[in-house]
Design a protein around this motif. Structure first.
Motif, PDB file in Angstrom:
ATOM      1  N   ARG A 159       0.838  -1.194   0.000  1.00  0.00           N
ATOM      2  CA  ARG A 159       0.000   0.000   0.000  1.00  0.00           C
ATOM      3  C   ARG A 159       0.879   1.252   0.000  1.00  0.00           C
ATOM      4  O   ARG A 159       1.952   1.265   0.592  1.00  0.00           O
ATOM      5  N   SER A 219       2.146   5.049   0.840  1.00  0.00           N
ATOM      6  CA  SER A 219       2.101   5.993   1.963  1.00  0.00           C
ATOM      7  C   SER A 219       1.295   7.211   1.528  1.00  0.00           C
ATOM      8  O   SER A 219       0.976   7.378   0.348  1.00  0.00           O
ATOM      9  N   ARG A 220       0.989   8.084   2.503  1.00  0.00           N
ATOM     10  CA  ARG A 220       0.229   9.289   2.175  1.00  0.00           C
ATOM     11  C   ARG A 220       0.972  10.138   1.137  1.00  0.00           C
ATOM     12  O   ARG A 220       0.379  10.649   0.192  1.00  0.00           O
ATOM     13  N   GLU A 221       2.285  10.273   1.319  1.00  0.00           N
ATOM     14  CA  GLU A 221       3.077  11.081   0.386  1.00  0.00           C
ATOM     15  C   GLU A 221       3.081  10.457  -1.011  1.00  0.00           C
ATOM     16  O   GLU A 221       2.987  11.170  -2.031  1.00  0.00           O
ATOM     17  N   GLU A 222       3.196   9.126  -1.073  1.00  0.00           N
ATOM     18  CA  GLU A 222       3.203   8.427  -2.359  1.00  0.00           C
ATOM     19  C   GLU A 222       1.843   8.539  -3.041  1.00  0.00           C
ATOM     20  O   GLU A 222       1.756   8.716  -4.265  1.00  0.00           O
ATOM     21  N   PHE A 223       0.777   8.449  -2.249  1.00  0.00           N
ATOM     22  CA  PHE A 223      -0.563   8.576  -2.832  1.00  0.00           C
ATOM     23  C   PHE A 223      -0.783   9.987  -3.376  1.00  0.00           C
ATOM     24  O   PHE A 223      -1.393  10.180  -4.426  1.00  0.00           O
ATOM     25  N   ASP A 224      -0.261  10.985  -2.649  1.00  0.00           N
ATOM     26  CA  ASP A 224      -0.352  12.369  -3.131  1.00  0.00           C
ATOM     27  C   ASP A 224       0.369  12.516  -4.478  1.00  0.00           C
ATOM     28  O   ASP A 224      -0.069  13.268  -5.356  1.00  0.00           O
ATOM     29  N   LYS A 240      -1.747  11.008  -7.217  1.00  0.00           N
ATOM     30  CA  LYS A 240      -2.890  11.871  -7.536  1.00  0.00           C
ATOM     31  C   LYS A 240      -2.560  12.936  -8.578  1.00  0.00           C
ATOM     32  O   LYS A 240      -3.453  13.491  -9.217  1.00  0.00           O
ATOM     33  N   TYR A 260     -10.498  14.333  -6.391  1.00  0.00           N
ATOM     34  CA  TYR A 260      -9.393  15.206  -6.825  1.00  0.00           C
ATOM     35  C   TYR A 260      -9.379  15.231  -8.353  1.00  0.00           C
ATOM     36  O   TYR A 260      -9.999  14.386  -8.991  1.00  0.00           O
TER      37      TYR A 260
END
Length: 381
Positions: A267, A269-274, A277, A312
């Motif tokens: 899964r 990380s938040r930074e990777e998902f950003d 996006k 987004y």
């Protein structure tokens, strides 16, 4: 003598008036032909051209019905592509061999044929009248030629009024047929270019997919699901074309995402998902340089928006999200849910459909989800 002279002058005047009326009518017909020719060349949609050609033929020749039969190059048979009137459905089940019937004879010889007494014409195929329960009083049939080769025939049936068809009608229909042939050939060339473009877009999407080992076939499936949804939303032909390209290129922005993120088996990380996006805006940036693709950019840029505004890149709500994007969103999510990922197994189709229904009105457009469900129940997905 004076009486005879008066009668003669009256006869000459009647003939002159009749001839003048004929000339005026001919000028009107030629003017109409010019307008119809412009109309035929106003579109590159083959179906529209064929339908417009038949309506033009009836209007120009004052005929009750008209048909366009095209020649199948493989089988060498004629089939009814368009047939105006209530018998279109029946006629579309029929085919003619080259040389069979009047249409078959015209296609085989490349010569037009005018028939005002079909009951006395040996080439007239009575079987068609019997199957359609239609009475042919007279007919006019001309070949449709592209680059000097017969590609079909144009046929008008039953002249309105008491008179039959004449040589003037034959000349007008031949001229119209020439215009139809040019319009159809232009549409064919456009279709070939369009198909080449579609294939290029699909190849590009597949190349991008190769970077992500977990999404093989994703683009193709999203395209199939999107078009299945579109059939139940009554999108027009052009909108379906845009949707086909938008669904193929919806993830093109991933070309700008680092491999370490795109290929990560766990899964994000938040930074990777950003970072992931960003692909929506990147896709739009890539496509904005291609003027002909401006209509698909909203479908690419906004396919991760949610109708409740929680998506987004811009947090659009409801119908402010372009329809193409709302369709791709449902198709994209359904495929993601039904595909195995390293960090989770795929849902069953039934589970995924239930999840779409549950999120209708919050994440997804309710109308699009209903259309998806209709396509799913019919086995189209």
């Amino acid at each position: 003598m004076a009486a005879k002279s008066g009668i003669s002058e009256k006869i000459d005047l009647d003939r002159w008036l009749s001839h003048l009326q004929y000339i005026e009518n001919r000028v009107k017909k030629l003017t109409l032909l010019a307008k119809l020719s412009q109309l035929l060349n106003s579109t590159l949609d083959p179906y529209e051209i064929r339908r417009m050609a038949m309506e033009a033929a009836c209007q120009l020749i004052d005929a009750e019905v008209a048909s366009l039969l095209l020649l199948d190059k493989r089988t060498k048979k004629l089939y009814f592509e368009i047939a105006l009137g209530e018998n279109e459905k029946t006629l579309k089940t029929l085919t003619l061999n080259l040389g069979e019937g009047i249409a078959g004879w015209v296609a085989k010889t490349g010569k037009p044929l005018l028939v005002n007494q079909p009951e006395k014409e040996r080439r007239f195929l009575r079987e068609i009248d019997r199957k359609t329960r239609f009475k042919t009083r007279n007919l006019l049939c001309v070949p449709v030629k592209a680059k000097r080769k017969v590609v079909g025939v144009l046929e008008v049936v039953n002249k309105k009024g008491e008179t039959g068809f004449d040589e003037g009608d034959l000349s007008l229909l031949t001229s119209l047929s020439d215009q139809v042939a040019i319009a159809l050939d232009n549409a064919r060339l456009y279709q070939e270019l369009e198909e080449t473009f579609f294939q290029t877009a699909e190849s590009l999407a597949e190349a991008i997919e190769k970077r992500d080992p977990y999404t093989g076939g994703h683009t193709r499936r999203v395209g199939e699901y999107s078009l299945a949804i579109a059939r139940h939303l009554k999108l027009n032909r052009q909108e379906k074309k845009w949707l086909k390209i938008a669904s193929a290129l919806h993830d093109i922005g991933k070309i700008g995402i680092e491999d370490r993120i795109l290929r990560k088996p766990e899964r994000l990380s938040r930074e990777e998902f950003d970072a992931i996006k960003l692909h929506s805006n990147m896709g739009a940036e890539i496509l904005k340089h291609i003027r002909q693709l401006k209509e698909i950019i909203p479908g690419v840029k906004y396919h991760h928006e949610k109708v409740n505004g929680a998506g987004y890149p811009e947090g659009l709500r409801g119908e402010k999200i372009p329809l193409l994007a709302r369709i791709v969103a449902v198709a994209d999510t359904y495929d993601a849910m039904t595909t195995d990922r390293p960090y989770r197994p795929a849902l069953s189709k039934e589970e995924a459909v239930r999840e779409l229904k549950r999120c209708a009105g919050t994440q997804f457009d309710e109308r699009v989800v209903r259309a998806f469900n209709q396509a799913y129940r019919r086995g189209e997905i």
